[in-house]
Design an enzyme around this catalytic site. Structure first.
Site, short mmCIF file in Angstrom:
data_model
loop_
_atom_site.label_atom_id
_atom_site.label_comp_id
_atom_site.label_asym_id
_atom_site.label_seq_id
_atom_site.Cartn_x
_atom_site.Cartn_y
_atom_site.Cartn_z
CB CYS A 1 42.02 -22.10 -24.94
SG CYS A 1 41.89 -23.52 -23.84
CG HIS B 1 37.59 -22.36 -26.81
ND1 HIS B 1 38.54 -22.71 -27.72
CD2 HIS B 1 37.98 -22.90 -25.63
CE1 HIS B 1 39.49 -23.44 -27.14
NE2 HIS B 1 39.16 -23.57 -25.86
CD GLU C 1 37.44 -21.17 -30.83
OE1 GLU C 1 37.43 -20.13 -30.14
OE2 GLU C 1 38.03 -22.22 -30.46
#
Lengths: 781, 248
Positions: free
Chosen positions: B114, B222, B224
């Protein structure tokens, strides 16, 4: 009224009136001081004694709210309420309004609303983990309302996302009554290891007062007084108040959060307080007053954004992203290190003193400064070029700190029930309209802007940051894991809900308030959470109107009754008066934020999404009273009748059943009945689950649109259904099987047969309601 | 969709099993450096998700030059320096970025997520730029991305064609580049992830790309945030696991 010079200072008008103080209040200040206040002192009293800061009209009523419970660590009156949730973890929560700034400058108004509430939370030593909001706008048909709505949403998104705190829950309502005066209420929740709790108070004579963060500018002068504590005028005049709206910088706030939490971790700080409404005046007088000490503040040490700022401007500026920390002199080096790391500016602006005096000085205080009681150079007149240099060494103001923070007058304002109150009950009460065509009316409700899909709004908010969001926005309540860096490990979860309902409260503020609290508790129950604490934001019209004070008083009693019945402490709140524009008060709009705890969050709780091939049950009582419903108000303009009274014993048993069913994993879907009634609830479940339903046994179609309390719809598998029936019997909760899920039709025997796709397209706004095919009158099952 | 996701996704049949030896050899715990700028906000999330993969993560403050023997570098999401001027435009001047560029030029695996992707384009490790989303709104939602090549440090444990559910969360995620650059990316098989339903107007549906030497990857989704079925998806694990494998 002559609009041309109404905002100009007027030679004949005394200064205290221009600042929003009454003659009596000015007299009281003179009595406290034993002399006439100078201009700076008057400015300081005017902001601290404003309605917004002092709660002078609401305090007598707010005392009736229950605030005690064994798990409450900090109740109302501090920057935020704090409760103990176990596992060594405390949770801080607060809600606040930013209505008038958002009406005038939607983006910055909403953004700084977010910034302000965040500071209230990390002031307590808590790391903010989520934001939630309650937004009320005029009809989306109006370009101005759309402009406000888009601006507010981008402001929350722009500030909240960048500051790095997820916005995870909320509600958005559209109603003509808010076209001139929208409501923007923001709630924040933070978490902290229990032992790190800090309070906003000064102590230790000789300790230093350090101002951290943003430089002080001319933005937000008089925000709490001229802007927040007076009605909004029409168009152009309100626009002239734009300089009273602050400007936010989320990047500054992000660094300030990290720096303050590190300062607290390092044990550098004795007390800390944010600068919000009333700026430095509020922060210095409140910290001193709470700690029963005095404080000397040298305004020449304040880092200012522009030269030539008057002392009064420095003292009441509402520039954002500032904190006041009280530290021991020996900690200054460590503070400097941490602030430098996070690139946060700071300056030592004063010190804690013995006694109770807040003294505002200009220049060093070590050579016995002399006080200038009413010197012309220290006041409000804008034609003077006073700078701090010229007044060096002088005491500009000297007042008892507690008189600013605590001695504002308390008013028991006149109260009067509006004349229509009784009339609505009896004259109109008996004849609600008939349901004409269930399918068509459902489609109209689904197209209603307040019911329609809000994902276009919440998808502009980062609602996933911190990896805690187990159930995100768009459902009954939001579910978060209880986890943050530095927090003890825990299996617990938090559930959050924010609710308001001006329809109910305009009909009956006391009962409406009870129903909102009940609804909030129901939203948490649907997540499997027991409610632990509540905060409220009371949005009302002009307190000088007796009807408005009656509404407030009734609302407070309603909240108090509901909270007492459900053993729910009120740990904080905010009152926003003067929500009046063009001569009209908004309807009473209490917004309730509740926090619940899930003891073991080890799996995803069921959501409202319907699952194929399930039995659908209604838990709770039969209710066909449509009074106060979205259907009656918005589709039929019927505002009469009486709301269904709530039975708290019944409510509690229904909610306990729902919590047990969720925790024991007996149900696959769950949704409480609220805005729009049972049929909208079922349809939302079908849309989210992408599966239809088939319902029967509805004898009175009004039952489909009633919003009566204490009713929850659950979906269970064949096997789970047996447990649902058994447990409902055991807990003496009325239960009715409505039908089953499956297929792609929304069918109610004898009343409606609609395609799921058409309902969904209307709800998501992909299809204009006018283009809907009429509902088929009869089911074919 | 919500109901499917909330019950947790079964790993895609395209996904290869994790590399042998990772579980059984704690002595080879990889140390990943996560760069923190003022304004970063996803750094702890990356630490947490790497932790679930048995990797060790260390936070690296932007003003230092030392990467502290990190074997892989992650530039996490957030708003470095407030995104002022332009996302990543100020971050590229931080001390640590010289070291990161050096590390990348030497072949070290670097993943920009990002805001990290934006910084990688600003610092010149990756081509192109990320402009405001089509529609001019911030978007936070689950996205479906397809693995376009398994030949990169962030996709080597994935199979080409695999479809992943990974959230996006950005205002400036609309990837753009010159026509020549796009052709080059396509011909050199350097587009790592593509959106199935392009949410932001990115050219050629690009969600992530890699450099010529395939050790530097930037992606807007993302990973994660997709490492736990309780959060709706665990498809991001394979992305982070790829990075760890590349670091061995």
């Amino acid at each position: 009224m002559t609009p041309d010079n109404s905002n100009e200072p007027n030679e004949t008008e005394p200064l205290h009136r221009l600042l929003g103080l009454t003659d009596d209040e000015a007299g009281k200040i003179a009595t406290i001081l034993g002399r006439e206040p100078n201009h700076l002192e008057l400015a300081m009293y005017s902001v601290m004694w404003s309605e917004h800061c002092s709660y002078k009209s609401s305090r007598v009523h707010l005392k009736r709210l229950p605030t005690q419970a064994p798990h409450v660590l900090v109740g109302p009156g501090e920057n935020a309420g704090v409760i103990d949730v176990g596992d060594g973890i405390a949770v801080a929560l607060r809600i606040e309004s930013h209505n008038h700034p958002s009406a005038i400058e939607p983006y910055q108004g909403a953004a700084t609303g977010v910034g302000g509430i965040l500071r209230d939370i990390f002031t307590m030593g808590a790391r903010p983990i989520c934001l939630a909001d309650s937004l009320w706008f005029g009809s989306p048909e109006s370009p101005r309302s759309r402009w406000i709505c888009e601006g507010v949403v981008s402001g929350i998104s722009g500030y909240g996302n960048a500051v790095g705190v997820p916005t995870i829950a909320g509600e958005v309502n559209f109603d003509e009554a808010y076209s001139g005066n929208p409501l923007v209420n923001v709630m924040c929740i933070g978490v902290l290891p229990k032992e790190r709790l800090v309070l906003g108070q000064a102590s230790g004579s000789g300790n230093l007062a350090v101002l951290l963060g943003q430089s002080t500018g001319r933005d937000g002068i008089g925000g709490v007084s001229v802007l927040a504590s007076a009605p909004l005028e029409d168009g152009d005049e309100s626009a002239q108040k734009r300089p009273s709206v602050q400007v936010g910088d989320p990047f500054e706030e992000k660094r300030l959060i990290e720096a303050c939490l590190e300062l607290l971790d390092a044990g550098v700080v004795v007390g800390i307080q944010d600068l919000g409404g009333a700026g430095l005046t509020c922060a210095t007088s409140e910290t001193a007053s709470r700690g029963n000490v005095g404080m000397d503040v040298d305004i020449s040490k304040v880092i200012v954004r522009q030269s030539g700022m008057e002392p009064f401007e420095i003292m009441i500026s509402e520039s954002q992203e500032r904190m006041l920390a009280i530290i021991a002199p020996s900690s200054l080096g460590r503070l400097e290190e941490i602030c430098n790391k996070w690139e946060v500016a700071f300056s030592v602006i004063g010190k804690v003193t013995l006694g109770d005096k807040l003294r505002i000085l200009s220049g060093s205080d070590n050579d016995s400064p002399s006080f200038q009681a009413n010197g012309p150079d220290h006041g409000y007149s804008s034609d003077h070029t006073t700078s701090s240099d010229q007044t060096s060494g002088f005491i500009l103001a000297e007042v008892p700190a507690s008189s600013l923070a605590q001695d504002a007058p308390i008013y028991m304002r006149e109260m009067q029930a509006p004349v229509w109150f009784q009339a609505r009950h009896f004259e109109l009460g008996s004849r609600p309209p008939d349901v004409v065509d269930v399918g068509t009316e459902l489609i109209s409700l689904l197209a209603n802007p307040s019911i329609r899909d809000k994902s276009w709004i919440y998808n502009q908010y980062d609602h996933q940051l911190f990896l805690n969001t187990v159930v995100g926005p768009g459902g009954d309540g939001t579910v978060l894991r209880l986890k943050a860096p530095g927090l003890p490990k825990s299996d617990k979860g938090l559930a959050v809900s924010v609710d308001g309902n001006s329809r109910w409260c305009s009909m009956n503020p006391r009962l409406g308030a009870k129903l909102i609290v009940a609804e909030s508790v129901a939203n948490l129950a649907c997540c499997g959470a027991f409610p632990k604490a509540l905060v409220n934001c009371l949005n009302f019209g002009n307190p000088e109107h007796p009807e408005v004070m009656w509404q407030l008083s009734e609302t407070v009693d309603g909240i108090a009754e509901a909270c007492t019945a459900m053993h729910l402490p009120v740990v904080g709140g905010n009152v926003s008066f003067y929500n009046e524009s063009g001569g009209y008060d908004i309807p009473p709009t209490p917004v309730i934020g509740t926090l619940g705890v899930i003891e073991k969050l080890l799996y995803v709780p069921p959501t409202m999404a319907l699952v194929d091939n399930c039995h659908i049950f209604l838990l709770g009582d039969y209710d066909s009273n449509v009074s106060g419903s979205r259907w009656a108000f918005d589709l039929h303009e019927y505002k009469g009748g009486s709301l269904t009274e709530i039975n708290f014993a019944r409510h509690s048993s229904v909610m306990e059943l729902v919590i047990s069913l969720v925790r024991q994993r007996m149900i696959l879907s769950v949704h409480d009945i609220s805005d729009g009634g049972m049929l909208v609830a079922l349809t939302e479940m079908a849309i989210k689950g992408e599966v239809g339903f088939s319902i029967s046994g509805i004898n009175d179609p009004a039952e489909l649109f009633s919003e009566g309390p204490s009713r929850v719809i659950v979906g269970a598998s064949e096997q789970g259904a047996q447990s649902v029936i058994r447990m409902a019997n055991d807990m003496a909760v009325p239960l009715r099987e409505l039908g089953v899920s499956g297929g792609d039709r929304l069918a109610i025997r004898g009343l409606m047969n609609l395609s799921l796709a058409s309902a969904r397209d209307t709800w998501t706004g992909q299809q204009a309601p006018a283009q809907q095919a009429p509902a088929q009158p009869l089911a074919t099952s | 969709m919500a109901s499917l996701l909330s019950k947790g996704r079964v790993a895609s049949p395209f996904v290869k099993p994790l590399a042998q030896g990772r579980e059984g050899s704690p002595k080879l715990q990889i140390v990943v450096g996560i760069v923190v700028f003022p304004g970063s906000n996803c750094e702890h999330d990356v630490v947490e998700s790497l932790g679930s993969l048995d990797a060790k993560a260390q936070l690296l403050w932007h003003s230092q030059a030392d990467l502290q023997n990190s074997r892989a570098i992650v530039l996490p999401g957030g708003f470095a320096h407030g995104d002022y001027l332009r996302p990543g435009a100020i971050a590229k001047f931080s001390n640590i970025m010289n070291s990161v560029v050096e590390f990348a030029r030497a072949g070290g695996p670097v993943l920009g997520i990002c805001n990290g992707f934006q910084i990688l384009t600003e610092v010149g490790l990756l081509p192109g730029a990320l402009q405001k989303n089509r529609g001019l709104r911030f978007i936070c939602e689950m996205s479906q991305v397809v693995v376009s090549t398994a030949n990169s440090s962030a996709s080597r444990q994935l199979a080409q064609g695999a479809q992943l559910s990974i959230p996006i969360n950005h205002f400036e995620g609309n990837f753009t580049c010159s026509h020549d650059t796009l052709e080059q990316l396509q011909q050199e098989d350097r587009i790592v992830f593509r959106y199935l339903n392009n949410p932001n107007g990115s050219v050629d549906d690009i969600a992530g790309i890699t450099n010529e030497t395939r050790n530097v990857v930037g992606m807007m989704p993302h990973p994660e945030r997709a490492c736990d079925p309780m959060l709706g998806s665990s498809d991001g694990i394979q992305v982070l696991a790829s990075l760890l494998e590349a670091a061995q």
